[in-house]
Design a protein around this motif. Structure first.
Motif, PDB file in Angstrom:
ATOM      1  N   LYS A 129       0.818  -1.225   0.000  1.00  0.00           N
ATOM      2  CA  LYS A 129       0.000   0.000   0.000  1.00  0.00           C
ATOM      3  C   LYS A 129       0.847   1.268   0.000  1.00  0.00           C
ATOM      4  N   CYS A 130       2.030   1.208   0.570  1.00  0.00           N
ATOM      5  CA  CYS A 130       2.868   2.394   0.771  1.00  0.00           C
ATOM      6  C   CYS A 130       3.152   3.104  -0.551  1.00  0.00           C
ATOM      7  N   CYS A 131       2.986   4.424  -0.524  1.00  0.00           N
ATOM      8  CA  CYS A 131       3.253   5.227  -1.722  1.00  0.00           C
ATOM      9  C   CYS A 131       4.576   6.002  -1.608  1.00  0.00           C
ATOM     10  N   GLY A 132       5.287   5.828  -0.491  1.00  0.00           N
ATOM     11  CA  GLY A 132       6.595   6.452  -0.340  1.00  0.00           C
ATOM     12  C   GLY A 132       6.578   7.926  -0.016  1.00  0.00           C
ATOM     13  N   ALA A 133       5.494   8.430   0.559  1.00  0.00           N
ATOM     14  CA  ALA A 133       5.396   9.860   0.874  1.00  0.00           C
ATOM     15  C   ALA A 133       6.411  10.289   1.933  1.00  0.00           C
ATOM     16  N   GLY A 134       6.738   9.401   2.852  1.00  0.00           N
ATOM     17  CA  GLY A 134       7.780   9.692   3.840  1.00  0.00           C
ATOM     18  C   GLY A 134       7.330  10.459   5.066  1.00  0.00           C
ATOM     19  N   GLN A 135       6.039  10.712   5.211  1.00  0.00           N
ATOM     20  CA  GLN A 135       5.556  11.435   6.384  1.00  0.00           C
ATOM     21  C   GLN A 135       5.917  10.691   7.670  1.00  0.00           C
ATOM     22  N   ASP A 190      11.586   3.947   8.617  1.00  0.00           N
ATOM     23  CA  ASP A 190      12.597   4.390   7.656  1.00  0.00           C
ATOM     24  C   ASP A 190      12.027   4.102   6.280  1.00  0.00           C
ATOM     25  N   GLN A 191      12.792   4.433   5.248  1.00  0.00           N
ATOM     26  CA  GLN A 191      12.383   4.171   3.873  1.00  0.00           C
ATOM     27  C   GLN A 191      13.491   3.449   3.140  1.00  0.00           C
ATOM     28  N   ARG A 192      13.097   2.545   2.225  1.00  0.00           N
ATOM     29  CA  ARG A 192      14.082   1.865   1.382  1.00  0.00           C
ATOM     30  C   ARG A 192      14.713   2.886   0.447  1.00  0.00           C
ATOM     31  N   ASP A 193      15.997   2.775   0.257  1.00  0.00           N
ATOM     32  CA  ASP A 193      16.723   3.711  -0.601  1.00  0.00           C
ATOM     33  C   ASP A 193      16.261   3.656  -2.056  1.00  0.00           C
ATOM     34  N   GLU A 194      15.970   2.459  -2.543  1.00  0.00           N
ATOM     35  CA  GLU A 194      15.695   2.312  -3.971  1.00  0.00           C
ATOM     36  C   GLU A 194      14.328   2.834  -4.409  1.00  0.00           C
ATOM     37  N   ASP A 195      13.322   2.809  -3.495  1.00  0.00           N
ATOM     38  CA  ASP A 195      11.995   3.232  -3.939  1.00  0.00           C
ATOM     39  C   ASP A 195      11.200   4.028  -2.899  1.00  0.00           C
ATOM     40  N   GLY A 196      11.758   4.264  -1.735  1.00  0.00           N
ATOM     41  CA  GLY A 196      11.095   5.070  -0.719  1.00  0.00           C
ATOM     42  C   GLY A 196      10.010   4.364   0.070  1.00  0.00           C
ATOM     43  N   ILE A 197       9.842   3.076  -0.148  1.00  0.00           N
ATOM     44  CA  ILE A 197       8.805   2.322   0.562  1.00  0.00           C
ATOM     45  C   ILE A 197       9.178   2.192   2.041  1.00  0.00           C
ATOM     46  N   VAL A 198       8.160   2.261   2.896  1.00  0.00           N
ATOM     47  CA  VAL A 198       8.352   2.235   4.341  1.00  0.00           C
ATOM     48  C   VAL A 198       9.055   0.959   4.814  1.00  0.00           C
ATOM     49  N   ASP A 248      -1.967   8.161  11.337  1.00  0.00           N
ATOM     50  CA  ASP A 248      -3.074   9.070  11.008  1.00  0.00           C
ATOM     51  C   ASP A 248      -2.825   9.864   9.731  1.00  0.00           C
ATOM     52  N   VAL A 249      -1.585  10.270   9.494  1.00  0.00           N
ATOM     53  CA  VAL A 249      -1.297  11.114   8.326  1.00  0.00           C
ATOM     54  C   VAL A 249      -0.862  10.333   7.096  1.00  0.00           C
ATOM     55  N   CYS A 250      -0.675   9.043   7.218  1.00  0.00           N
ATOM     56  CA  CYS A 250      -0.229   8.237   6.069  1.00  0.00           C
ATOM     57  C   CYS A 250      -1.260   8.312   4.945  1.00  0.00           C
ATOM     58  N   PRO A 251      -0.890   8.865   3.783  1.00  0.00           N
ATOM     59  CA  PRO A 251      -1.858   9.032   2.693  1.00  0.00           C
ATOM     60  C   PRO A 251      -2.340   7.709   2.098  1.00  0.00           C
ATOM     61  N   ALA A 252      -1.584   6.645   2.303  1.00  0.00           N
ATOM     62  CA  ALA A 252      -1.962   5.337   1.743  1.00  0.00           C
ATOM     63  C   ALA A 252      -2.568   4.409   2.790  1.00  0.00           C
ATOM     64  N   ALA A 253      -2.679   4.873   4.031  1.00  0.00           N
ATOM     65  CA  ALA A 253      -3.184   4.039   5.141  1.00  0.00           C
ATOM     66  C   ALA A 253      -2.409   2.731   5.230  1.00  0.00           C
TER      67      ALA A 253
END
Length: 66
Positions: free
Chosen positions: A9-15, A25-33, A53-58
């Protein structure tokens, strides 16, 4: 507190990383949680809840330890 993440589900927004870098943290290659701590100490609970609460992809779920 028990945290889980859905990397599909993760869109990599990074919030989550900006709010709770001790927990996420986020993966370096694609920003996934990446979940660093599925059962954080009490002093990180509020930040973890805010991240969910703020995760845009829930993609972050918070539950009880039980």
């Amino acid at each position: 507190m028990k945290i889980s993440v859905d990397q599909v589900k993760c869109c990599g927004a990074g919030q989550c990383v900006m709010i709770a870098p001790e927990v996420f943290d986020q993966r370096d290659e694609d920003g996934i949680v990446v979940l660093l701590d599925e059962s954080p100490d009490a002093d990180h609970h509020d930040a973890a809840r805010e991240s969910a609460d703020v995760c845009p992809a829930a993609a972050i779920s918070i539950g009880d330890d039980a």
